[in-house]
Write an enzyme that holds these catalytic residues in place. Structure first.
Site, PDB file in Angstrom:
ATOM      1  CG  HIS A   1      -1.927   1.057   1.286  1.00 49.53           C
ATOM      2  ND1 HIS A   1      -2.878   1.129   2.279  1.00 49.53           N
ATOM      3  CD2 HIS A   1      -2.168   2.122   0.479  1.00 49.53           C
ATOM      4  CE1 HIS A   1      -3.645   2.177   2.083  1.00 49.53           C
ATOM      5  NE2 HIS A   1      -3.227   2.802   0.996  1.00 49.53           N
TER       6      HIS A   1
ATOM      7  CG  HIS B   1      -1.448   5.996  -2.048  1.00 50.96           C
ATOM      8  ND1 HIS B   1      -2.195   5.252  -2.933  1.00 50.96           N
ATOM      9  CD2 HIS B   1      -1.991   5.785  -0.815  1.00 50.96           C
ATOM     10  CE1 HIS B   1      -3.144   4.619  -2.268  1.00 50.96           C
ATOM     11  NE2 HIS B   1      -3.032   4.918  -0.982  1.00 50.96           N
TER      12      HIS B   1
ATOM     13  NE  ARG C   1      -2.072  13.813  -2.228  1.00 47.86           N
ATOM     14  CZ  ARG C   1      -2.900  14.859  -2.227  1.00 47.86           C
ATOM     15  NH1 ARG C   1      -3.508  15.217  -3.347  1.00 47.86           N
ATOM     16  NH2 ARG C   1      -3.112  15.536  -1.122  1.00 47.86           N
ATOM     17  CB  ALA C   2      -5.755   7.180  -1.841  1.00 49.04           C
TER      18      ALA C   2
ATOM     19  CG  HIS D   1      -7.668   3.647  -0.755  1.00 51.48           C
ATOM     20  ND1 HIS D   1      -8.040   4.883  -0.268  1.00 51.48           N
ATOM     21  CD2 HIS D   1      -6.439   3.389  -0.230  1.00 51.48           C
ATOM     22  CE1 HIS D   1      -7.076   5.350   0.526  1.00 51.48           C
ATOM     23  NE2 HIS D   1      -6.108   4.458   0.572  1.00 51.48           N
TER      24      HIS D   1
ATOM     25  CE1 TYR E   1      -8.934   8.724   2.084  1.00 48.12           C
ATOM     26  CE2 TYR E   1      -6.897   7.854   2.997  1.00 48.12           C
ATOM     27  CZ  TYR E   1      -7.555   8.612   2.056  1.00 48.12           C
ATOM     28  OH  TYR E   1      -6.838   9.269   1.081  1.00 48.12           O
TER      29      TYR E   1
ATOM     30  CG  HIS F   1      -6.759   2.817   5.876  1.00 47.10           C
ATOM     31  ND1 HIS F   1      -7.753   2.927   4.934  1.00 47.10           N
ATOM     32  CD2 HIS F   1      -5.680   3.478   5.376  1.00 47.10           C
ATOM     33  CE1 HIS F   1      -7.325   3.638   3.899  1.00 47.10           C
ATOM     34  NE2 HIS F   1      -6.060   3.985   4.144  1.00 47.10           N
TER      35      HIS F   1
ATOM     36  CD  GLU G   1      -2.584   5.327   3.586  1.00 42.20           C
ATOM     37  OE1 GLU G   1      -3.409   5.969   2.922  1.00 42.20           O
ATOM     38  OE2 GLU G   1      -2.791   4.930   4.749  1.00 42.20           O
TER      39      GLU G   1
END
Length: 345
Positions: free
Chosen positions: A6, A8, A71-72, A180, A196, A225, A286
């Site tokens: 995970h 980004h 980028r989420a 996500h 999130y 998460h 992350e």
């Protein structure tokens, strides 16, 4: 070996974000997509962002390989129409492909899909997924269960007409999906603090109370998460399943649903490792992501999840190796072709 499932591209140069602002402004003004494929980003700009951010953390923490996606919070599905978001997704996925080509030993791609609120994921989403997997060699995709950005206006993940064609495509390509959400336009929900975790927990319950995993027995989902609220409320969900006459969580979910370790304190990681079977946990941090500071209580970065796992008494050495590398290779079958992974099985 340590594989982070995970990551980004949060260190893009400023013209990337400026391009999205222009896209959104054009759509809000005219109702049409901006006819621009995006600004040029040089290799030097990519290297500057990666070398001074992701690579620093990976080397400090012993991470060997990261599954890397756009980028989420920047997926931004709640702004623009499908045409606008196709251009935006293509632009960001191309940047991820370039990162993977510049750093082939350290990054492998996962894609952003061009979802849009109110538009069922179909041909244009499938085209981008095909392109990323077949042309770029990406190993996974991010699915946003709420493209409306906190308003939850699209059908639930179990809706056969809306979502099942996308699941069929994922099965065809043999790639898993990370659930996500992106940004929030609902003032009740802070994007990374609330939205999130809402998205993670909502997906877990929708998987539990539907036939998605019965209908797609080979499809794999990653809930990031740490699974949102699920591990903390495992007894609640076991009890709900029991009251509904459903199979146990182990039988109903855990052949298909996996949780990452983006949990940023020791008690949280300990709880995750104690509650969720080790075979269903994938290492992740992350980095560089939602939480970037140093915890004054420990003197270490909040997102240094490797440190928490190493310090935990809730997993054996063998189980920690499983979390770091074995599980992710089972969930991401296309990852096994990566040169760093070929000798691990």
């Amino acid at each position: 070996m340590i594989i982070d499932c995970h990551g980004h591209f949060t260190s893009t140069p400023p013209q990337v974000g400026e391009f999205r602002k222009r896209q959104v402004a054009e759509f809000q003004k005219t109702g049409r997509a901006l006819q621009d494929t995006g600004p040029v980003v040089s290799d030097e700009e990519i290297r500057f962002g990666i070398d001074n951010n992701q690579m620093v953390k990976m080397r400090e923490r012993g991470v060997d390989l990261t599954i890397f996606s756009p980028r989420a919070i920047g997926m931004d599905h709640h702004f623009g129409d499908e045409e606008t978001n196709v251009i935006w997704a293509k632009y960001n996925n191309e940047l991820i492909d370039r990162v993977c080509k510049l750093y082939p030993g350290y990054f492998v791609g996962a894609c952003q899909l061009p979802q849009a609120a109110g538009v069922a994921p179909r041909g244009k989403v499938f085209d981008e997924l095909d392109r990323c997997v077949k042309d770029y060699g990406f190993v996974g995709a991010n699915i946003n269960p709420d493209p409306s950005g906190g308003n939850w206006s699209d059908p639930p993940l179990w809706d056969r007409k809306w979502w099942y064609p996308l699941y069929e495509k994922l099965v065809e390509l043999d790639v898993p999906a990370m659930i996500h959400v992106s940004g929030s336009c609902n003032p009740h929900f802070n994007a990374v603090g609330t939205h999130y975790i809402n998205g993670d927990t909502t997906a877990f319950v929708q998987f539990m109370t539907s036939d998605i995993l019965k209908d797609f027995p080979t499809l794999k989902f990653i809930i990031p998460h740490g699974g949102g609220a699920a591990p903390y409320h495992w007894g609640r969900y076991r009890g709900i399943a029991q009251d509904m006459g459903l199979p146990t969580l182990e039988d109903r979910l855990l052949k298909n649903v996996f949780f990452d370790t983006c949990v940023y304190h020791q008690p949280g990681i300990d709880l995750l490792l104690k509650v969720v079977p080790k075979a269903n946990i994938l290492f992740a941090s992350e980095t560089v992501g939602a939480v970037q500071g140093i915890d004054p209580r420990t003197g270490f970065y909040y997102d240094d999840t490797h440190r928490y796992i190493e310090a935990s008494a809730e997993a054996t050495v063998a189980e920690k190796k499983q979390i770091y590398e074995t599980n992710v290779l089972g969930v991401y079958p296309r990852l096994r072709a990566h040169p760093k992974c070929k000798s691990l099985e």
